[in-house]
Design a protein around this motif. Structure first.
Motif: not given
Length: 323
Positions: A250-252, A271-273, A288-289
């Motif tokens: 994911v590019d930030i 995981p993802r949290s 979130a996306r």
């Protein structure tokens, strides 16, 4: 004369079974604290607030802080962070206070950034060798923590090696990313690689960009196949290597949230949290996306003055895979 005493390996001798990792996993001998993947459920952390005498022992630049720190305000930030972890069911341990400084009067003034002070593995803690003379000696606080909790020391970085814990991340149980820059040099990275290989993992060397302290500042692990990265300031070849390994990256973007409010300085708690600092709304929405949930936001106005955020302040002691 036949030797029959157990002390000389006679019939009463009892050989030790299994492996060191088994000793840790089963507990009793060693604390069952280990990390093999940096996206697994976080169960134990170490936090610390240095004493006021150290936080005010010199001007900010001498202490490697950005501004003069208010000890009571920093304690407030650290207490809120600790309560945030406890609310998530995570056990909080206290890094021992520094002992008399010896040759470094500033030793311990940056020990609120516990992430730098150890790198946990499946076989115990890797004790760093801090890159700055200002932080030299903080390693002793980590050693005392390990002694108090019963954490085995897997390796201590030595010789001409430099390594700080925030420069290593478990991308998978068989793959460790190590950042090379000002805080971790080639000799330190080689020693980390030796330990990782002994534990069945390979090392991916990545460059830490100028103006960034650690790999943690540009790369974060979110799940088995999901990473977040500040790709615009990373070496493009490093980003390609991560994607070639099968990771979605994911590019930030380099927003004010990231540069000023330390929105990228978050902690993966499962995981993802993730746990994030306040002032990270847009970054949280972007993540979130990709199915990443921000479970809480923590205000850290004073901690940020020390040149770090909640990820820097969180010593990762144990993660447990979720079935």
């Amino acid at each position: 004369m036949a030797v029959t005493a157990a002390a000389y390996h006679g019939p009463g001798w009892r050989a030790r079974p299994g492996r060191h990792e088994d000793d840790i996993a089963h507990g009793g001998i060693w604390a069952p604290l280990r990390v093999e993947r940096d996206f697994d459920r976080l169960t134990d952390v170490a936090l610390h607030c240095p004493p006021a005498s150290l936080l005010t022992a010199g001007d900010p630049d001498a202490l490697q802080h950005l501004e003069q720190l208010d000890p009571s305000a920093l304690r407030r930030d650290m207490d809120i962070l600790a309560e945030s972890y406890r609310a998530l069911g995570i056990t909080v341990h206290e890094l021992p206070a520094p002992q008399p400084p010896g040759g470094n009067p500033y030793s311990g003034a940056n020990a609120m950034f516990v992430r730098d002070l150890l790198w946990m593995t499946g076989a115990g803690a890797v004790i760093p060798r801090m890159a700055s003379s200002v932080r030299a000696g903080e390693e002793r606080q980590t050693l005392r923590l390990c002694a108090q909790l019963g954490i085995p020391v897997a390796r201590t970085i030595g010789a001409d090696g430099l390594f700080e814990g925030a420069d290593a991340q478990w991308l998978r149980s068989d793959l460790v990313a190590v950042g090379l820059g000002t805080r971790t040099n080639d000799a330190g990275a080689r020693q980390v690689a030796q330990e990782a290989q002994q534990q069945g993992a390979q090392v991916l060397r990545l460059s830490v960009p100028n103006g960034v302290q650690h790999l943690l500042g540009v790369l974060q692990v979110l799940d088995a196949d999901l990473l977040a990265a500040r790709t615009s300031i990373m070496d493009p070849a490093d980003v390609r290597r991560l994607r070639d390994l099968g990771f979605t990256v994911v590019d930030i973007p380099e927003s004010d949230e990231v540069r000023t409010h330390l929105a990228f300085n978050f902690v993966t708690v499962a995981p993802r949290s993730i746990l994030m600092p306040t002032g990270s709304r847009d970054t949280a929405a972007l993540l979130a996306r990709h199915g990443v949930e921000c479970v809480a936001r923590v205000p850290i106005p004073e901690l940020a003055k020390g040149a770090g955020g909640i990820a820097c302040a969180t010593g990762i002691l144990a993660r447990t895979p979720q079935n």
